[in-house]
Design a protein around this motif. Structure first.
Motif, PDB file in Angstrom:
ATOM      1  N   VAL A  30       0.841  -1.209   0.000  1.00 43.48           N
ATOM      2  CA  VAL A  30       0.000   0.000   0.000  1.00 43.48           C
ATOM      3  C   VAL A  30       0.871   1.252   0.000  1.00 43.48           C
ATOM      4  O   VAL A  30       0.627   2.200  -0.765  1.00 43.48           O
ATOM      5  CB  VAL A  30      -0.941  -0.001   1.230  1.00 43.48           C
ATOM      6  CG1 VAL A  30      -1.724   1.308   1.304  1.00 43.48           C
ATOM      7  CG2 VAL A  30      -1.899  -1.181   1.166  1.00 43.48           C
ATOM      8  N   MET A  31       1.897   1.254   0.841  1.00 43.30           N
ATOM      9  CA  MET A  31       2.771   2.425   0.922  1.00 43.30           C
ATOM     10  C   MET A  31       3.567   2.601  -0.373  1.00 43.30           C
ATOM     11  O   MET A  31       3.825   3.739  -0.812  1.00 43.30           O
ATOM     12  CB  MET A  31       3.721   2.275   2.109  1.00 43.30           C
ATOM     13  CG  MET A  31       3.023   2.184   3.464  1.00 43.30           C
ATOM     14  SD  MET A  31       1.912   3.579   3.793  1.00 43.30           S
ATOM     15  CE  MET A  31       3.100   4.926   3.919  1.00 43.30           C
ATOM     16  N   GLN A  33       2.574   1.721  -3.438  1.00 42.79           N
ATOM     17  CA  GLN A  33       1.666   2.263  -4.445  1.00 42.79           C
ATOM     18  C   GLN A  33       1.386   3.738  -4.201  1.00 42.79           C
ATOM     19  O   GLN A  33       1.298   4.540  -5.145  1.00 42.79           O
ATOM     20  CB  GLN A  33       0.348   1.468  -4.434  1.00 42.79           C
ATOM     21  CG  GLN A  33       0.491   0.016  -4.860  1.00 42.79           C
ATOM     22  CD  GLN A  33       1.008  -0.132  -6.276  1.00 42.79           C
ATOM     23  OE1 GLN A  33       0.482   0.484  -7.213  1.00 42.79           O
ATOM     24  NE2 GLN A  33       2.056  -0.932  -6.449  1.00 42.79           N
ATOM     25  N   ALA A  34       1.257   4.124  -2.930  1.00 41.55           N
ATOM     26  CA  ALA A  34       1.010   5.527  -2.605  1.00 41.55           C
ATOM     27  C   ALA A  34       2.227   6.389  -2.939  1.00 41.55           C
ATOM     28  O   ALA A  34       2.087   7.516  -3.433  1.00 41.55           O
ATOM     29  CB  ALA A  34       0.664   5.658  -1.125  1.00 41.55           C
ATOM     30  N   GLU A  39       1.491  10.240  -2.981  1.00 39.43           N
ATOM     31  CA  GLU A  39       0.487  10.481  -1.949  1.00 39.43           C
ATOM     32  C   GLU A  39       0.969   9.916  -0.613  1.00 39.43           C
ATOM     33  O   GLU A  39       1.865   9.064  -0.544  1.00 39.43           O
ATOM     34  CB  GLU A  39      -0.842   9.831  -2.340  1.00 39.43           C
ATOM     35  CG  GLU A  39      -1.417  10.343  -3.653  1.00 39.43           C
ATOM     36  CD  GLU A  39      -2.665   9.576  -4.075  1.00 39.43           C
ATOM     37  OE1 GLU A  39      -2.952   8.530  -3.427  1.00 39.43           O
ATOM     38  OE2 GLU A  39      -3.325   9.990  -5.047  1.00 39.43           O
ATOM     39  N   THR A  40       0.342  10.390   0.448  1.00 37.51           N
ATOM     40  CA  THR A  40       0.589   9.857   1.789  1.00 37.51           C
ATOM     41  C   THR A  40      -0.738   9.383   2.363  1.00 37.51           C
ATOM     42  O   THR A  40      -1.568  10.212   2.784  1.00 37.51           O
ATOM     43  CB  THR A  40       1.204  10.918   2.711  1.00 37.51           C
ATOM     44  OG1 THR A  40       2.414  11.423   2.129  1.00 37.51           O
ATOM     45  CG2 THR A  40       1.504  10.326   4.094  1.00 37.51           C
ATOM     46  N   PRO A  41      -0.983   8.079   2.350  1.00 41.16           N
ATOM     47  CA  PRO A  41      -2.295   7.584   2.788  1.00 41.16           C
ATOM     48  C   PRO A  41      -2.483   7.736   4.292  1.00 41.16           C
ATOM     49  O   PRO A  41      -1.532   7.626   5.072  1.00 41.16           O
ATOM     50  CB  PRO A  41      -2.269   6.117   2.383  1.00 41.16           C
ATOM     51  CG  PRO A  41      -0.819   5.753   2.382  1.00 41.16           C
ATOM     52  CD  PRO A  41      -0.082   6.987   1.947  1.00 41.16           C
ATOM     53  N   GLU A  45      -7.017   4.701   5.262  1.00 47.73           N
ATOM     54  CA  GLU A  45      -6.757   4.271   3.884  1.00 47.73           C
ATOM     55  C   GLU A  45      -5.776   3.095   3.859  1.00 47.73           C
ATOM     56  O   GLU A  45      -5.912   2.188   3.033  1.00 47.73           O
ATOM     57  CB  GLU A  45      -6.210   5.437   3.073  1.00 47.73           C
ATOM     58  CG  GLU A  45      -7.233   6.531   2.805  1.00 47.73           C
ATOM     59  CD  GLU A  45      -6.625   7.760   2.143  1.00 47.73           C
ATOM     60  OE1 GLU A  45      -7.364   8.492   1.466  1.00 47.73           O
ATOM     61  OE2 GLU A  45      -5.395   7.988   2.306  1.00 47.73           O
ATOM     62  N   GLN A  46      -4.809   3.125   4.772  1.00 44.98           N
ATOM     63  CA  GLN A  46      -3.871   2.007   4.859  1.00 44.98           C
ATOM     64  C   GLN A  46      -4.584   0.723   5.276  1.00 44.98           C
ATOM     65  O   GLN A  46      -4.331  -0.352   4.723  1.00 44.98           O
ATOM     66  CB  GLN A  46      -2.764   2.333   5.858  1.00 44.98           C
ATOM     67  CG  GLN A  46      -1.838   3.441   5.424  1.00 44.98           C
ATOM     68  CD  GLN A  46      -0.786   3.735   6.473  1.00 44.98           C
ATOM     69  OE1 GLN A  46      -0.262   2.824   7.122  1.00 44.98           O
ATOM     70  NE2 GLN A  46      -0.455   5.009   6.671  1.00 44.98           N
ATOM     71  N   GLY A  49      -6.638  -0.530   2.422  1.00 41.39           N
ATOM     72  CA  GLY A  49      -5.794  -1.081   1.364  1.00 41.39           C
ATOM     73  C   GLY A  49      -5.206  -2.427   1.712  1.00 41.39           C
ATOM     74  O   GLY A  49      -5.009  -3.274   0.832  1.00 41.39           O
TER      75      GLY A  49
END
Length: 289
Positions: A30-31, A33-34, A39-41, A45-46, A49
């Motif tokens: 997830v991190m 892809q962000a 972006e900083t989820p 959102e984490q 994801g």
């Protein structure tokens, strides 16, 4: 209620640890892809994801539950994607191996108890046999059975399952057959009982609680043997083959759902053995738990 609360507590703790593990292990993707998107989820959102990835490192419990339900209820039992179909293939090998384990374990136990020579020669070898890793033994069994003309994949799987299941039966039956104390044996000899009568009237009935206790372990071990036996045989059907396919195609959902299907099958087999034990206990005049 006193039994339910501890069980629920343990189950909830397992699910909590599982969800934490899913979040921790899947967060890197997830991190990543962000970061690529600049972006900083947020934490929410984490969490979202990590709980809904199509190919997670550790799938969340609800993902496994959905895959398990789909494989058991949403697929026709004749479908190659049905866990019921694959479970039945593994069950066949499990039962054949379980039968071989019972026959071998009981026969060896009787020989060991009745013969001092067998005790000194067979028991050490039986113990040594359990030090051999089954993953190393399985390919050799497959090669030997093929060389002997056994073309059916069921044969090596049943032998491997029987290899794992015979030892608990053997040890428990030896313990059960030797459980009568000296006073009981002397009493039967006082009545003029022969060696065969001592065996059938005293030793064998005394061994039944040990026997059924060992069956619960043996049937689970037989299932493990059947699953392990499917890996080197090139099987395309069975829960073990299903796990292997999931690993080869990088689909953890298939592996985890097959794993839990195997656990459900093991629980059902142990429950059936427990039911047979209760029926046998009542037939022999005992009290069922």
């Amino acid at each position: 209620m006193n039994r339910v609360v501890p069980i629920l507590t343990v189950v909830l703790a397992i699910f909590a640890i599982w969800y934490v593990a899913s979040f921790t292990m899947n967060r890197a993707w997830v991190m990543d892809q962000a970061a690529r998107a600049g972006e900083t989820p947020s934490l929410s959102e984490q969490i979202a994801g990590t709980m809904n990835q199509s190919r997670p490192v550790v799938p969340a419990p609800h993902q496994v539950a959905v895959e398990l339900y789909d494989g058991i209820f949403d697929k026709a039992v004749t479908s190659k994607r049905s866990l019921v179909y694959h479970g039945f293939i593994t069950l066949q090998a499990t039962l054949w191996g379980f039968a071989l384990g019972i026959i071998g374990g009981v026969a060896l136990a009787i020989l060991i108890v009745l013969s001092r020579t067998a005790d000194l020669t067979l028991m050490p070898w039986a113990i040594i046999s359990q030090t051999i890793p089954v993953v190393a033994l399985a390919p050799m069994i497959v090669i030997l059975t093929n060389a002997l003309g056994a073309e059916s994949l069921m044969v090596p799987k049943a032998i491997i399952a029987g290899y794992l299941s015979f030892f608990p039966v053997l040890v428990s039956m030896v313990k059960g057959l030797t459980s009568p104390d000296a006073m009981q044996l002397d009493l039967l000899r006082t009545y003029g009982a022969t060696k065969n009568q001592v065996f059938w009237k005293l030793r064998l009935p005394a061994s039944m609680p040990f026997f059924f206790a060992s069956l619960k372990i043996a049937v689970a071990a037989s299932l493990v043997g059947a699953i392990v036996g499917e890996l080197p045989t090139g099987a395309i059907s069975g829960l073990g083959a299903r796990m292997l396919i999931g690993s080869q195609f990088g689909n953890p959902m298939i592996m985890w759902s097959a794993l839990f299907a195997a656990a459900i099958l093991a629980a059902m087999l142990i429950w059936v053995v427990g039911g047979i034990e209760r029926v046998a206990s009542r037939a022999m005049g005992g009290q069922s738990a």
